[in-house]
Design a protein around this motif. Structure first.
Motif, short mmCIF file in Angstrom:
data_model
loop_
_atom_site.label_atom_id
_atom_site.label_comp_id
_atom_site.label_asym_id
_atom_site.label_seq_id
_atom_site.Cartn_x
_atom_site.Cartn_y
_atom_site.Cartn_z
N PRO A 1 0.85 -1.20 0.00
CA PRO A 1 0.00 0.00 0.00
C PRO A 1 0.88 1.25 0.00
N TYR A 2 0.40 2.31 -0.65
CA TYR A 2 1.16 3.55 -0.71
C TYR A 2 0.24 4.71 -0.38
N SER A 3 0.68 5.55 0.52
CA SER A 3 -0.05 6.76 0.87
C SER A 3 0.96 7.90 0.93
N GLN A 4 0.83 8.84 0.03
CA GLN A 4 1.77 9.96 -0.06
C GLN A 4 1.87 10.70 1.28
N GLU A 5 0.77 10.76 2.03
CA GLU A 5 0.76 11.48 3.30
C GLU A 5 1.68 10.82 4.34
N LYS A 6 1.95 9.54 4.20
CA LYS A 6 2.80 8.84 5.17
C LYS A 6 4.29 8.95 4.87
N VAL A 7 4.61 9.54 3.72
CA VAL A 7 6.01 9.69 3.32
C VAL A 7 6.50 11.05 3.80
N VAL A 8 7.41 11.03 4.78
CA VAL A 8 7.93 12.27 5.37
C VAL A 8 9.46 12.21 5.33
N SER A 9 10.05 13.20 4.68
CA SER A 9 11.50 13.28 4.56
C SER A 9 12.13 13.41 5.94
N PRO A 10 13.27 12.81 6.18
CA PRO A 10 14.26 12.33 5.24
C PRO A 10 14.20 10.83 4.95
N VAL A 11 13.41 10.04 5.69
CA VAL A 11 13.38 8.60 5.45
C VAL A 11 11.95 8.08 5.39
N TYR A 12 11.81 6.97 4.68
CA TYR A 12 10.54 6.27 4.62
C TYR A 12 10.83 4.78 4.75
N ASN A 13 10.19 4.15 5.71
CA ASN A 13 10.34 2.71 5.92
C ASN A 13 9.24 1.98 5.17
N LEU A 14 9.64 1.19 4.19
CA LEU A 14 8.66 0.40 3.45
C LEU A 14 8.06 -0.64 4.40
#
Length: 127
Positions: free
Chosen positions: A36-49
């Motif tokens: 699943p992908y939600s742009q709102e959950k992606v916060v710089s500097p890292v994103y844990n898949l």
């Protein structure tokens, strides 16, 4: 020769993949793995898949490291496992992901290499 005890566990805990655009890479890897992908959950500097294995995958755009220069790996960073190398190959091909090394087959093992958005080389294998 006596081997000293190590305070390190015998496993890889996490893999870091350095990327230029965290949102774009998070979406790309999520699609690749069917996550699943939600742009709102992606916060710089890292994103844990949100992978289900013991070893995690973290995308890192180095927002807080202005001196960092991305140098994509031209060598395999790690591999993704598949139960069916031919189905995986067709899946990657259908997605238009660059295949940089065709399937190589051995007695009980086969693999091929792909390239991510930043030019990093990843392997897909069945063994």
């Amino acid at each position: 020769m006596k081997i000293a005890a190590s305070p390190l566990t015998k496993k890889v805990n996490n893999v870091f993949i350095h990327v230029r655009d965290l949102h774009q890479s998070a979406e790309w890897y999520s699609q690749l793995l069917g996550l699943p992908y939600s742009q709102e959950k992606v916060v710089s500097p890292v994103y844990n898949l949100p992978v289900t294995s013991e070893t995690g995958i973290t995308l890192d755009d180095h927002t807080f490291d202005p001196g960092f220069k991305l140098q994509p790996s031209k060598h395999v960073l790690f591999n993704f496992y598949t139960n069916n190398i031919d189905d995986a190959y067709q899946y990657i091909k259908d997605k238009g992901i660059p295949i940089v090394r065709e399937i190589e087959r051995f007695d009980d093992f086969a693999y091929f290499n792909i390239q991510d958005l930043d030019g990093n080389i990843l392997m897909i294998c069945d063994g």
